[in-house]
Scaffold this active site. Structure first.
Site, short mmCIF file in Angstrom:
data_model
loop_
_atom_site.label_atom_id
_atom_site.label_comp_id
_atom_site.label_asym_id
_atom_site.label_seq_id
_atom_site.Cartn_x
_atom_site.Cartn_y
_atom_site.Cartn_z
N ASP A 209 33.36 43.41 45.01
CA ASP A 209 35.03 43.84 45.07
C ASP A 209 35.53 45.13 44.97
OD1 ASP A 209 37.92 42.83 44.47
OD2 ASP A 209 37.72 43.65 42.44
N GLU A 251 33.82 44.41 49.82
CA GLU A 251 35.26 44.53 50.35
C GLU A 251 35.50 45.94 50.52
OE1 GLU A 251 39.83 43.67 48.63
OE2 GLU A 251 38.26 44.41 47.28
C1 GLC Z 1 40.33 43.21 45.24
C2 GLC Z 1 40.97 41.77 45.17
C3 GLC Z 1 42.13 41.81 44.77
C4 GLC Z 1 42.46 42.39 43.44
C5 GLC Z 1 41.78 43.76 43.29
C6 GLC Z 1 41.47 44.19 42.02
O1 GLC Z 1 41.17 43.93 46.04
O2 GLC Z 1 40.81 41.26 46.53
O3 GLC Z 1 42.80 40.29 44.53
O4 GLC Z 1 43.56 42.47 42.86
O5 GLC Z 1 40.43 43.83 43.98
O6 GLC Z 1 40.45 43.88 41.33
#
Ligand code: GLC
Ligand code: CA
Length: 549
Positions: A209, A251
């Protein structure tokens, strides 16, 4: 000529052919009638997922959490949220998934913890505690405290004063999510211990993440001179040592020139979501013109043979259009989010795919056909296989996180609990209500979106050139038509998509290829002679997949 050591052809890189299905346990199936989806419920739905043809599940965070950010605010990385089940339930689920040949990857939200995490609680109470240095502090309010917020309009700053610690702490996201101090080796050791734990239980990898924020050194004292990308290499080395076939999917919505740093030169991430293509794909859909999509495919850097792009249409967040120009973003807003309350954070859209495309099944199929033929691995979001809608009365991104719609029974079959006690409400009115859109009805209808998805997923699996081959954009004489080929070891799959609702007859240039016959891989059983200049007729939002023989 490909050599033995070329990693693209051997079938052992499973993630190159994976069809990933992303779901949140909380909103998928309630197994005990308390209004909250759980592992017991998910286990009962594994046969459905297996039947759909997907072979990898990505679970959103399921750890203990105050749940102020959909579980991305964790209080214990070694546990299962008691509302979703026990550690035993998780293992039962994992075993049942493995028996069906389904791999499971899980979210790893370690850029930050919840402010309720015991590490942060101790860190703020006691400066001498080993946990104090797990977080990022400042004695005074940094001048740029308002710069770099991730959720503009909802979040005001990235430094917040903590009265117990009597210091400011850094939080890239909401202020209840203090950032971990990645420069502290003890934090990195914790992250690896967490990975080791879930790997030992049998997961096949992690979605890392917020990767760029995880490794950023902003605000960290004494981090000068460190190479943050080495942290990624450290995680990868650990992961691969513990489990050779496990993957890291980052991500990382980063500019093309940063991509290299995530993939190499020494092994780092296996996969990155392709946010660039995602945003340009929506621009192409909005304009009904292939140009933006082609441009983004050309801008997408070449990556090492054992790395892979992950493509997607929608996810659990807003459709982030931050990499586009103002003019481009406006074009997408006008087409797909005409009302202000459909937009979010000055950059995105908080809608599901189906309502954006006005529930047009031909167009939904075409969008998914694009997803399944882009060179890389496709990630499907739960509910998109049946064309689920959104609920704009819910806050922020919760609009796209409603309960899975299984049938026309109360709560769409998601839960036996009274509707007002559902953690994630089911959509019960309008054209996207569970009475109109549900799995049960579509399972029995050979013409449904769901039935088409199953066929498309089967076809995708039978054409591994898409996940492993080289991309070639083919010339066509119609601007609304995208024609491309995925080529591996001299074998080619050609995909042709009409992005517009006007039917077209167009020519596709196959002169760079050799073959005798074109065999349709989807829809109709048609075979035709190979022609260097191919003429095709496409209906509104029509598409074709041909294998060149
Ligand atoms: C990532 C997740 C999102 C979350 C953020 C903070 O971007 O996809 O849903 O709010 O991280 O953890
Ligand atoms: Ca439950």
């Amino acid at each position: 000529m490909r050599t033995e050591t070329d990693l693209r052809s051997p079938r052992h890189l499973w993630y190159k052919d994976a069809i990933v299905y992303c779901l949140d346990v909380e909103s998928f199936q309630d197994g005990n009638g308390d209004g909250i989806g759980d592992f017991h419920g998910l286990l009962q739905r594994l046969d459905y997922l297996d039947g759909l043809g997907i072979n990898t599940l990505w679970l959103l965070p399921f750890f203990p959490t105050p749940n102020r950010d959909n579980g991305y605010d964790v209080t214990d990385y070694y546990g299962v949220d008691p509302r979703l089940g026990t550690a035993g339930d998780f293992v039962e689920f994992l075993t049942a998934a493995r028996e069906r040949g389904l791999r499971v990857i899980i979210d790893l939200p370690v850029n930050h913890t919840s402010d309720q995490h015991p590490w942060f609680q101790e860190a703020r109470r006691d400066e001498a505690s080993r946990y104090h240095d797990y977080f990022v502090w400042s004695d005074t309010r940094p001048e740029d405290a308002e710069e770099g917020v991730v959720f503009p309009g909802v979040q005001e700053e990235v430094w917040t004063y903590d009265r117990t610690a009597k210091k400011y702490f850094f939080h890239r996201f909401y202020k209840h999510q203090p950032d971990l101090n990645i420069a502290n080796p003890a934090v990195r050791a914790e992250i690896m211990r967490i990975m080791g734990y879930w790997l030992e239980l049998g997961v096949s990898g992690f979605r890392l993440d917020a990767a760029p924020f995880l490794i950023e050194l902003k605000g960290i004292d004494g981090a000068d001179g460190q190479d943050p990308y080495e942290y990624l290499q450290e995680f990868r080395a650990f992961l691969s040592w513990r489990r050779g076939d496990a993957i890291l999917l980052a991500e990382a919505n980063v500019a093309p020139e940063r991509v290299d740093e995530y993939f190499g030169p020494r092994p780092k991430m296996h996969m990155l979501f392709n946010f660039l293509v995602n945003q340009h794909l929506f621009l192409a859909l909005a304009r009904k013109d292939r140009t933006p999509l082609v441009k983004s495919l050309h801008m997408t850097p070449a990556i090492p043979g054992d790395c892979q792009w992950a493509h997607f249409l929608r996810n659990h967040d807003e459709l982030d259009l931050g990499r586009l120009t103002e003019v481009q973003r406006t074009a997408i807003f006008q087409a797909f989010a005409p009302n202000e309350n459909m937009r979010l954070y000055d950059r995105g859209i908080r809608r599901r795919l189906a309502p954006m495309l006005e529930g047009d099944v031909d167009r939904l199929r075409m969008a998914h056909s694009l997803l399944f033929t882009l060179p890389g691995t496709a990630i499907l979001r739960y509910g998109d296989e049946i064309g689920m809608g959104d609920d704009l009365s819910l806050d922020e991104r919760n609009a796209v996180r409603t309960a899975m719609q299984w049938s026309d029974a109360p709560n769409g079959g998601f839960s036996d609990a009274p509707p007002d006690s559902l953690q994630r409400p089911a959509i019960d009115s309008g054209p996207y209500s569970y009475e109109e859109v549900n799995v049960e009805a579509q399972t029995r209808d050979a013409d449904s979106l769901l039935a088409w998805m199953e066929r498309a997923i089967r076809a995708r699996k039978e054409n591994p050139e898409i996940g492993r081959g080289d991309l070639e954009i083919l010339e066509t004489n119609s601007p609304s038509v995208l024609a491309h080929a995925c080529i591996l070891d001299g074998r080619a799959v050609v995909a042709i998509h009409n992005l517009a609702e006007e039917e077209v007859t167009c020519r596709v240039d196959l002169s760079g290829m050799q073959g005798e016959e074109l065999v349709n891989q989807l829809e109709v059983a048609d075979r035709r002679a190979f022609e260097a200049e191919l003429e095709v007729e496409l209906p509104a939002y029509g598409f074709l997949w041909y294998r060149v023989h």
